[in-house]
Design a protein around this motif. Structure first.
Motif: not given
Length: 316
Positions: A76-105
């Protein structure tokens, strides 16, 4: 039984053994998180830092592998430790996978860029696929068969400008064009003024110096030269299309980031990897802009090239 004897028995029991087995996974998770968060601190000796910057988004693949290892070790301790790089990666690059906020039209101008690959056996098929996507302007690199490319594009794109192995095909008149010196000793970039329906649009088509592991100096110099040319350009509306031989996560990309916006980052979804075409792992091909509003951005898998094409749409 003394307290010390109880502690020793617990440490030697199944729980203690599982925790010890998970130490390596936890240590690797910590190292991965540190590399993700501090990749810009890796010295750029012989291009090492640049290479690490470019592949950093892919390091997220290490998270599920480490999570699987922690689960197999039932730690369980190792699994909790793996959450750290997961959070860092999401903070850096997770936004790239969100729907784009492109202009309409609808887009007023649609652009595409394609590295054809020198020696392409059927460049007409490659550019035909790009044209079928509906671009108004197509920037090409590694054009070594003008006749076949022209035969495929000239009917739909009657206006073109070319310098050495780069070219621009346009639905609209090109008022002027010239080569751009990026320090290669020969022009492998051009600047054109396109008479678009809403007004003039300056378009750069660029193929910067090549970059390989340990050999990035030429690429870095050409990127600096391109940034200087864009900085000095007074055009209010400007687009850069091309193979820049560097990823947007690379530290050497910073001079362009300060001057221009990235269409994929602003209006696309995902990393938009383009190379190698069959299984892309990085994005050397870009659509950069200023003075416009992006409506969409994407990647197109075309035949016979080792690069995928990049596309974008803009409103005035």
């Amino acid at each position: 039984m003394t307290e010390r004897m109880v502690d020793e028995r617990v440490a030697g029991g199944p729980e203690g053994r599982r925790d010890r087995r998970g130490l390596l996974v936890a240590a690797l998770a910590g190292a991965l998180a540190a590399l993700l968060a501090g990749h810009r601190a890796v010295p750029n000796v012989h291009g090492l830092g640049s290479l690490v910057d470019s592949v950093t988004p892919l390091l997220g693949l290490g998270v599920p592998l480490l999570a699987l290892a922690a689960a197999l070790r039932r730690s369980r301790r190792a699994l909790l430790a793996v959450a750290l790089p997961a959070v860092v990666w999401l903070a850096l690059y997770g936004g790239a996978w969100l729907p784009p906020a492109a202009a309409a039209g609808p887009a007023v101008v649609r652009v595409a860029s394609q590295n054809l690959r020198a020696g392409n056996p059927d460049p007409a098929a490659t550019v035909g696929a790009v044209a079928d996507a509906g671009a108004d302007l197509i920037g090409l690199q590694e054009v070594d068969d003008d006749d076949r490319v022209g035969a495929a594009l000239d009917r739909r794109y009657p206006h073109r400008a070319a310098v050495s192995t780069v070219g621009l095909w346009s639905r609209w008149p090109i008022r002027e064009s010239r080569g751009v010196d990026t320090g290669l000793g020969w022009d492998r970039a051009l600047r054109a003024v396109v008479a678009a329906p809403r007004g003039d649009l300056v378009v750069y088509v660029v193929h910067l110096g090549s970059a390989r592991a340990g050999q990035t100096a030429t690429r870095d110099e050409t990127l600096t030269a391109l940034a200087a040319a864009v900085r000095a350009d007074p055009a209010p509306r400007l687009v850069v299309l091309g193979d820049l031989n560097t990823a947007s996560t690379d530290r050497v990309f910073a001079p362009l980031v300060r001057l221009l916006h990235d269409a994929q980052a602003e209006a696309g979804q995902g990393f938009g990897f383009t190379w190698p075409a069959q299984l892309p792992v990085t994005r050397p091909d870009h659509v950069l802009y200023r003075g416009l509003t992006p409506t969409a951005a994407g990647v197109l898998h075309t035949p016979d090239s080792d690069h995928r094409a990049v596309t974008a749409g803009f409103r005035w």
